[in-house]
Scaffold this active site. Structure first.
Site, PDB file in Angstrom:
ATOM      1  N   GLY A  14       0.854  -1.182   0.000  1.00 18.10           N
ATOM      2  CA  GLY A  14       0.000   0.000   0.000  1.00 18.10           C
ATOM      3  C   GLY A  14       0.888   1.228   0.000  1.00 18.10           C
ATOM      4  N   CYS A  15       0.566   2.194   0.816  1.00 13.13           N
ATOM      5  CA  CYS A  15       1.335   3.432   0.907  1.00 13.13           C
ATOM      6  C   CYS A  15       2.753   3.150   1.409  1.00 13.13           C
ATOM      7  CB  CYS A  15       0.620   4.396   1.863  1.00 13.13           C
ATOM      8  SG  CYS A  15       1.536   5.898   2.168  1.00 13.13           S
ATOM      9  N   PHE A  16       3.745   3.676   0.713  1.00 10.97           N
ATOM     10  CA  PHE A  16       5.127   3.404   1.119  1.00 10.97           C
ATOM     11  C   PHE A  16       5.488   4.037   2.451  1.00 10.97           C
ATOM     12  CE2 PHE A  16       6.367   6.304  -2.720  1.00 10.97           C
ATOM     13  CZ  PHE A  16       5.936   7.459  -2.083  1.00 10.97           C
ATOM     14  N   TRP A  17       4.771   5.068   2.879  1.00 13.24           N
ATOM     15  CA  TRP A  17       5.058   5.667   4.181  1.00 13.24           C
ATOM     16  C   TRP A  17       4.840   4.655   5.306  1.00 13.24           C
ATOM     17  CZ3 TRP A  17       1.438  10.432   3.278  1.00 13.24           C
ATOM     18  CH2 TRP A  17       2.000  11.274   2.316  1.00 13.24           C
ATOM     19  N   CYS A  18       3.827   3.806   5.164  1.00 14.12           N
ATOM     20  CA  CYS A  18       3.496   2.822   6.205  1.00 14.12           C
ATOM     21  C   CYS A  18       4.569   1.749   6.317  1.00 14.12           C
ATOM     22  CB  CYS A  18       2.153   2.164   5.916  1.00 14.12           C
ATOM     23  SG  CYS A  18       0.746   3.280   5.972  1.00 14.12           S
TER      24      CYS A  18
END
Length: 182
Positions: A14-18
């Site tokens: 999903g989101c690379f920040w996570c």
């Protein structure tokens, strides 16, 4: 001084920040860089282009890790345990192929390990794991504002609502795998 040989993994959840925030806490992980992989459009895509879903790239992280401290297998167990690998092309509110669950393997050994870990972990999920396993063909580093995102913005609403629960789960399930200074 002898330097230890590092290996690389390229993972999308999903989101690379996570996934960046989660994997940075693991003992043996030396670096995590947010970026894009798996696209069908040549050249370095922009964040906006990837978010459009038209390039075919996934938001991923490139992880450099010390296999003497954390194996690729154990890295994948944490990876699959800290996001939902059973949802096709989405994580939470993020929807589109750019948010797919994916393991881009760097060699045949990683491919074999990835497929084995998915099979091993399937009984722990009520739905079928849909994590893509594909060869790494490219990696494009995301712009600086996407690197170290959680560490720079821990109080941001997205971080508190989406990333903090993933970190709590990591700390609960894998306390013995965390860096000592975290």
């Amino acid at each position: 001084m002898q330097t230890e040989a590092l290996e690389e993994a390229t993972l999308g959840a999903g989101c690379f920040w996570c996934i960046e925030a989660v994997l940075q806490e693991l003992d043996g992980v030396e670096s995590v860089v947010s970026g894009y992989s798996g696209g069908r459009v040549p050249g370095h895509p922009t964040y906006r282009e990837v978010c459009s879903g038209l390039t075919g790239h996934a938001e991923v992280v490139r992880v450099r890790f010390n296999p003497e401290r954390i194996s690729f297998r154990d890295l994948l167990v944490v990876f699959l345990s800290t996001h939902d690998p059973t949802t096709l092309n989405r994580q939470g509110a993020d929807r589109g192929t750019q948010y797919r669950s994916v393991i881009f393997h760097h060699n045949k050994e990683q491919e074999k390990t990835a497929r084995g870990v998915i099979e091993e972990m399937q009984p722990y999920f009520p739905e079928r794991i849909v994590t893509e396993v594909s060869p790494l063909s490219n990696f494009y580093e995301a712009d600086p504002e996407h690197q170290e995102f959680y560490r720079r913005n821990p109080g941001m609403g997205y971080c508190r609502v989406v990333i903090d629960p993933k970190l709590r789960k990591l700390r609960e399930l894998f306390a013995d795998r965390l860096k000592k200074h975290v």
